[in-house]
Scaffold this active site. Structure first.
Site, PDB file in Angstrom:
ATOM      1  N   LYS A 258     -97.723  62.052 -12.591  1.00  0.00           N
ATOM      2  CA  LYS A 258     -96.951  61.114 -11.766  1.00  0.00           C
ATOM      3  C   LYS A 258     -97.514  60.913 -10.381  1.00  0.00           C
ATOM      4  O   LYS A 258     -97.904  61.864  -9.715  1.00  0.00           O
ATOM      5  CB  LYS A 258     -95.690  61.679 -11.625  1.00  0.00           C
ATOM      6  CG  LYS A 258     -94.527  60.622 -11.040  1.00  0.00           C
ATOM      7  CD  LYS A 258     -92.991  61.326 -11.068  1.00  0.00           C
ATOM      8  CE  LYS A 258     -92.126  60.700 -10.792  1.00  0.00           C
ATOM      9  NZ  LYS A 258     -90.675  61.009 -10.799  1.00  0.00           N
TER      10      LYS A 258
ATOM     11  N   SER B  38     -87.027  58.483 -12.824  1.00  0.00           N
ATOM     12  CA  SER B  38     -88.338  57.693 -12.330  1.00  0.00           C
ATOM     13  C   SER B  38     -89.646  58.051 -12.771  1.00  0.00           C
ATOM     14  O   SER B  38     -90.664  57.332 -12.394  1.00  0.00           O
ATOM     15  CB  SER B  38     -88.258  58.145 -10.874  1.00  0.00           C
ATOM     16  OG  SER B  38     -88.401  59.456 -10.611  1.00  0.00           O
TER      17      SER B  38
ATOM     18  N   SER C  79     -84.983  62.576 -13.637  1.00  0.00           N
ATOM     19  CA  SER C  79     -86.188  61.755 -13.619  1.00  0.00           C
ATOM     20  C   SER C  79     -87.520  62.063 -14.726  1.00  0.00           C
ATOM     21  O   SER C  79     -88.041  61.385 -14.894  1.00  0.00           O
ATOM     22  CB  SER C  79     -86.954  61.675 -12.312  1.00  0.00           C
ATOM     23  OG  SER C  79     -86.009  60.946 -11.521  1.00  0.00           O
TER      24      SER C  79
END
Lengths: 512, 527
Positions: free
Chosen positions: B76, B171, B195
């Site tokens: 990420k 996310s 997330s």
């Protein structure tokens, strides 16, 4: 203007510093009038508490000044408080900056054990209670030399609290009239130093040096138990000596390793404290005393003229000798304190609470540190007084110069001369010589052995006191003094010695 | 080959059926083909090929670094990667190239993993859709699956297919999509309020949030330091356990990691669940919960019970305060953490130079999106001296109550909690953006967020497809630092569930042979 009446009285000279300041103190008071006496004109006597009324003469009100200090001492350690960066004074700009110091995203603080130990040592030396659990907080403000936008400090639960610092001031005209005072220590907290902003006005730009960013600081908060610049400066000087004895800070004010903010207010005895001002960034003991005394006078003057004191931050202009309101960054700051989530509570142990089998690298034992505390200046002075029958003021003087005590002790070791004589020679003639040459003890061309030898000659009555002083005078760079010495030698040799040979020998001896 | 699990492909590498370079090239090629998913912000092709080459040399010499050697992974874009731009999907960090690796990234690289790139997210991980980043939204690979498309065709003809793509959840939506679309075998996400688990549930992959303190946060650009945990996204529970084994343990650079040494993670195969006590928190039966998710939840509970586990209803009475409490704590830490982005040391800086303050203000206005600025504003409000007691301190107290709820349940003998991960399956983007980010986050995090408050390990496991042909996940929550036990139970359940493999053949014709078709029809829980 009101007639002069002596009001707030701080008893006299900061004699601890007298040797540094030379004679400068004498003329100072008069200039801003704080040794003069004044009458307070307007205000009603009836409103004053009885005690005050009794103390003061009719129709007069004494002023009492209240001074508290916040002292930032840079911790003497190889690396910074939360990062592995080196700590050096005057290194090339931005050469000692880790990713954490530059607040690169994702970096985390890792507490430096040495800094914690320094805080514990300092706390113990200042008679504090060491908190076995302390916490770190973030204090937020935007400033270019604070890269993270917050400073990590210990606002809620500091590492040490409730201590005291004893210091001495001279109460009379004679230096022997020493009074010992005590100031309470509210707390000692660990925190990060900020970087430095260098403003380049012509180019209207600001340059940032982050070498200092993240260096460990001990913030020592002194309660408002002082009443004048002399007291404050004496307390700071004593703290400085303690930090140096402990080795927890080099505490060199000129290099910014010891910085002082003073909170000052005035009021009438028995009445609530007045509105205080804060004078920031005082970086010499002399300016500290001057700034405080100026500020006290200014406040009294304002109040006596029916004006109000604003709760504001001021700076001291050492050239003008007065304090000025600082143009505050953005008025009233709300620091939005918050717990630092990346550091678990700092847990300390004593021998009783030490978990069995704990890794010594992972725990800090308060008792262990206590047992290894070095001798503190007050103890050293007491020893000097006991051991050599020294006057207290002389013991202060010996500790007041870096290296002077050691020099004294080395002379004592090698001479048969009386300690009193040694003390007198070291403090008066030797120190006077250094002052004149603007040298530190460590830079002295006169070694302890040389002085010891000289004192031995004096002791054996091989030379007279005046001859011995001539030797020092030559050292002092007085070329005519050598002629006097030559005269003494000629006299001693019944004028049989060749003057040129005498001069050669003397010059050789004196330059060694 | 790409459709396989990490363990399977690792075995294939060891046996020489495929080389790390071949594997890397296949993944790179697939990343290009699925570029429209917007799963990656940066594809580190050169670095990846070089790493693959290195790995290949090691395999040739017989010096493999273990199960991760030569395995393509994605990270990420809120983990610092040395020499690779790290943006947090924000303007303020565009062009920022960190000079160091996050500890978890370094650990992956040390084990020989091949870094394919940095995955997309909501700006600074603030969101639950992966729709609010400066590089645009991530599209859910299931939008293009045979399973979903088939169902849609039956329902509505003539609708514009392209406008109906689904969100990934967030996310860590980029990481979830990257794993779901077979472009890598494992991805790192971050998990602050769900997330990692939320997008995992929506994308039909496993999303694991380790115990707080088990895995280092050093180098993870923080959202909420006291809740952030690096998350692991994989195609099966066993793979997550392998990656966890590589990442877990004390990090001298993160003082909040546990000091105790962590033993290697090897998941035992659970023969039966007789000795297990599964708790079903009654507060999680939210009115907004879709009937389908509810039905799978109860089917899962029944499955455990029928296989001999003790399944009991439990209560976590403070659950309903979690969202508001999180809001205060999260925004406060955000306000603090974002203070460093002033344009001076790194990242975006505006052109204004009348004063330092004006420069800060303009830089931050240009640099942050509305969501981030909104959270900074609220956070600073909560931290004001006059508000601190009423908001921050209270929220901390509530947080403690929430954590105590879990403690009480686990102390009463419950081993693992079973809950839904999300309210429903993934929704189309157009529907998702009808609500603002704050509302969506508050709704979408309700099953996941309390876990972060308590620092517990939790994992979302894909269970089955909904009537629409979209993945549904269930969440298991374990005791603090009992991550291994949690994954063991999750792994047992995964085997029972037999979640189907995504069918992306139409998009990836070249790779059709790589998929294991045999699993497709078995959706045991739906029967």
């Amino acid at each position: 203007m009101a007639a002069p009446v002596k009001r707030w009285s701080c008893v006299g000279k900061r004699w601890v510093l007298a040797y540094i300041d030379g004679g400068s103190r004498h003329g100072r008071g008069a200039a801003i009038g704080f040794t003069s006496r004044r009458k307070r004109g307007q205000s009603s006597v009836a409103q004053q508490p009885l005690i005050t009324a009794q103390k003061s003469r009719k129709g007069e009100h004494e002023w009492e000044a209240v001074v508290g200090l916040e002292i930032h001492a840079q911790i003497s350690s190889n690396s910074k408080l939360f990062s592995g960066s080196q700590v050096h004074f005057a290194a090339p700009p931005n050469s000692l900056v880790s990713f954490f110091d530059a607040s690169l995203p994702g970096t985390l603080p890792v507490l430096n054990r040495r800094c914690v130990e320094a805080a514990v040592m300092t706390g113990l030396a200042l008679n504090c209670r060491i908190n076995k659990k302390s916490l770190f907080d973030r204090k937020h403000y935007f400033y270019a030399d604070l890269p993270a936008g917050y400073q990590i400090t210990q606002q809620r639960l500091p590492i040490a609290v409730n201590g005291s610092l004893a210091y001495s001031v001279c109460v009379g005209k004679k230096p022997s009239q020493v009074s010992t005072k005590t100031v309470r220590i509210k707390q000692i907290q660990l925190e990060q130093d900020s970087g430095k902003s260098l403003h380049d006005e012509p180019r209207s730009q600001t340059l940032i040096d982050l070498n200092r960013a993240g260096v460990g600081l001990l913030e020592v908060v002194l309660e408002p138990d002082m009443s004048c610049g002399e007291e404050a400066a004496s307390a700071v000087r004593e703290l400085q000596l303690i930090l140096q004895a402990l080795g927890t800070s080099q505490a060199n004010m000129a290099e910014g390793q010891l910085r002082v903010d003073a909170n000052i207010s005035v009021h009438h005895p028995g009445e609530p404290l007045g509105v205080r001002t804060e004078v920031k960034n005082l970086n010499s003991a002399r300016f500290l005393a001057k700034a405080i005394d100026f500020e006290i006078e200014r406040q009294i003057h304002e109040l006596e003229n029916g004006r109000k004191i604003l709760n504001e931050t001021r700076s001291f202009d050492y050239k003008l000798g007065c304090t000025m309101p600082m143009r505050d960054k953005e008025g009233k700051q709300d620091y939005r304190f918050m717990p630092e989530p990346n550091l678990p509570p700092l847990l300390l142990h004593d021998t009783a609470s030490l978990p069995p089998g704990a890794d010594p690298q992972q725990v800090i034992n308060i008792d262990w540190i206590r047992e290894r505390l070095p001798e503190l200046p007050s103890e050293t002075r007491e020893k000097l007084i006991q051991q050599y029958g020294m006057l207290p003021e002389h013991s202060f003087a010996l500790l007041n110069e870096v290296g002077l005590l050691e020099f004294f002790q080395n002379v004592i070791k090698e001479t048969r001369a009386e300690p009193k004589k040694v003390t007198s020679w070291v403090l008066n003639i030797f120190l006077g010589f250094l002052k004149q040459q603007n040298l530190t003890v460590n830079e002295s061309p006169v070694t302890p052995s040389a002085l010891a030898e000289l004192l031995n000659l004096l002791d054996r009555k091989a030379i007279s006191s005046s001859a011995a002083k001539q030797v020092m005078d030559v050292k002092r760079g007085n070329p005519r003094a050598i002629n006097k010495l030559m005269g003494l030698v000629r006299k001693a040799t019944l004028s049989r010695a060749d003057p040129t040979v005498i001069k050669k020998i003397l010059e050789r001896k004196l330059s060694s | 080959m790409l459709g396989r699990t990490l363990r399977e492909v690792s075995t294939a590498l060891k046996q020489g059926h495929i080389t790390p370079t071949e594997l890397c090239q296949k993944c790179l090629s697939l990343i290009k083909k699925t570029k429209f998913l917007n799963a990656y912000i940066t594809v580190s092709e050169e670095v990846a090929l070089k790493q693959a080459e290195e790995s290949e040399k090691r395999y040739k010499k017989g010096h493999s670094l273990g199960d991760l050697d030569g395995i393509p992974v994605a990270v990420k874009d809120n983990f610092s990667t040395s020499g690779i731009e790290t943006t947090c999907a924000s303007n303020i960090l565009k062009g920022y190239v960190p000079p160091y690796n996050a500890t978890v990234v370094q650990k992956l690289l040390d084990k020989g993993a091949v870094l394919m790139g940095k995955t997309n997210l909501d700006e600074f991980a603030m969101g639950s859709g992966s729709t609010d980043g400066v590089f645009g939204p991530v599209k859910n690979p299931w939008s293009y699956s045979k399973q979903y498309r088939g169902k849609r065709k039956q329902k509505a003809h003539g609708e514009n297919e392209d406008s109906n793509w689904l969100i990934t959840g967030g996310s860590s939506g980029g990481s979830a999509a990257a794993v779901a679309a077979f472009t890598c075998f494992a991805a790192l996400g971050s998990d602050t309020g769900g997330s990692t688990r939320n997008p995992a549930a929506h994308c039909g992959v496993v999303g694991f949030k380790p115990s707080y303190g088990l895995v280092s946060r050093h180098g993870l650009i923080p959202l909420v330091n006291s809740m952030d945990v690096p998350g692991i996204l994989t195609r099966c529970v066993d793979d997550a356990a392998i990656v966890l084994g590589m990442l877990a343990g004390h990090d001298p650079k993160d003082s909040t990691t546990i000091q105790d040494p962590v033993k290697p993670f090897t998941l035992p195969t659970l023969a039966d669940v007789n000795k297990l006590c599964i708790g079903i928190p009654k507060e999680y039966l939210a009115p907004e919960l879709s009937s389908e998710v509810r039905s799978f939840w109860s089917k899962a509970a029944n499955l455990f019970e029928s296989e001999g586990a003790k399944v009991i209803e439990v209560s976590l009475p403070h659950t309903s305060y979690s969202i508001i409490c999180y809001h205060v704590l999260c925004t406060s830490e955000v306000a603090s953490n974002m203070a460093r982005f002033d344009g001076l040391e790194y990242g975006h800086r505006c052109d204004i130079n009348v004063s330092t303050e004006a420069m800060y203000a303009a830089t931050r206005r240009e640099g942050f999106n509305d969501v981030v600025r909104g959270r900074i504003l609220s956070g600073n409000f909560f931290l004001l001296k006059e508000n601190y007691e009423n908001y921050f301190i209270k929220a901390q107290k509530v947080r403690r109550l929430i954590a105590n709820d879990f403690m009480n349940v686990f102390n009463s003998g419950v081993d693992v909690l079973l809950t839904p991960t999300t309210l429903s399956e993934a929704v189309p983007y157009l529907e998702f953006i009808k609500e603002d980010n704050r509302t969506r986050s508050a709704q979408d995090d309700i099953f996941t967020q309390a876990v972060n408050m308590a620092g517990l390990p939790a994992v979302s496991v894909p269970v089955a497809l909904s009537n629409q042909g979209l993945p549904i996940g269930l969440q298991f929550i374990g005791r603090a630092f009992c991550d291994q036990q949690l994954l063991t139970v999750a792994s047992w359940f995964e085997k029972q569930a037999q979640f189907p493999v995504i069918q992306l053949q139409e998009l990836m014709d070249d790779f059709s042979s790589d998929f294991e078709i045999e699993k497709l029809s078995s959706v045991s829980l739906k029967q």
